[in-house]
Design an enzyme around this catalytic site. Structure first.
Site: not given
Length: 297
Positions: A82, A153, A52
């Protein structure tokens, strides 16, 4: 507790990822959206990050702790877990991946939240949570109370020896002390999948499974108390064609013991489209089954 040496060493391998995505507004006029994330080196110019962070980017650049910048090329993506693998010309020290992670273990979340170098400390709260991914699939994750912020992230969740136990993937914005990371076991299987196929292929066998526990084993009078129970099988799937049925207990995959769903997911992922060998109990009967996964687009 002083982890300054570990943090200093790990930070040399962690990068900030700056992305740009060109989108069209309601009047079909282009606009540029900027994004921010983290990543870390696994060697030979290869950087692991979250899908992402990088998956929808029109262009991306990585920035090291020392301020060096380099263009990033996407090698492969796995949106279902992911994960993404990108490549750069910058030479960074690789971090070691480990699947040795336990509840209560101390961990450090390293990354660039809000564009600032940051490290937070916490413990592993769970090693087998399931959450929803940005694309709607189920993610098998580690849960930690180490603070996770926007920009973390794709960064590494490391143990106190500086080994990567997971890739930071998400936080719960309305709760404190709840962050999630993709287990390194899935990162390893993602990389192995790419090595085997020259790209990432998504293997599918067609079963839904849940973790077996001692109480379930006693209730159903099963001969094992570790493994996974098959709760559904797609009748058009390779698993069904191979003979897997609802109620079967999978205790082994590719000659390795099965303790949870993660062992099944990773065992299938690392094989790609190669044959998977399962050890199965049907009642008290012990069976061996071979399944050739199909590719999902």
């Amino acid at each position: 507790m002083d982890f300054s040496a570990v943090v200093d060493d790990v930070s040399k391998s962690v990068v900030t990822i700056l992305t740009k995505q060109i989108t069209l507004d309601d009047f079909l006029q282009p606009s540029v959206a900027q994004g921010l994330g983290s990543g870390f080196s696994i060697g030979k110019g290869l950087i692991v990050t979250s899908y992402h962070v990088i998956g929808q980017a029109s262009s991306s650049m990585i920035v090291t702790r020392d301020g060096f910048r380099g263009e990033a090329e996407i090698i492969a993506v796995n949106p279902f877990n992911d994960l993404a693998l990108i490549k750069t010309d910058l030479d960074l020290k690789p971090l070691k991946l480990t699947d040795d992670v336990k509840v209560g273990q101390g961990v450090l979340a390293v990354g660039s939240p809000l564009g600032l170098d940051s490290t937070t400390f916490g413990i592993v709260s769970s090693v087998d949570r399931t959450i929803q991914s940005p694309i709607g699939s189920s993610l098998y994750v580690i849960q930690t109370d180490a603070a996770v912020n926007p920009g973390n992230s794709g960064g590494p969740l490391v143990n106190t020896k500086g080994e990567v136990v997971g890739v930071i993937t998400a936080m719960i914005p309305y709760a404190q002390g709840i962050g999630f990371a993709i287990p390194s076991r899935l990162v390893m299987s993602f990389i192995e999948n790419i090595k085997k196929n020259g790209r990432y292929v998504r293997p599918y066998i067609g079963v839904r499974i849940i973790k077996l526990n001692r109480a379930m084993a006693v209730y159903f009078n099963l001969p094992v108390d570790e493994g996974v129970i098959v709760i559904d099988v797609d009748p058009r799937s390779p698993a069904y064609q191979a003979g897997i049925r609802r109620g079967d207990v999978i205790y082994e995959i590719n000659s390795k013991k099965v303790k949870s769903q993660l062992d099944i997911i990773a065992g299938i992922e690392e094989k790609g489209l190669d044959q998977v060998e399962l050890g199965v109990y049907r009642g008290k009967n012990k069976l061996k089954m071979s399944i050739e996964p199909m590719e999902l687009s």
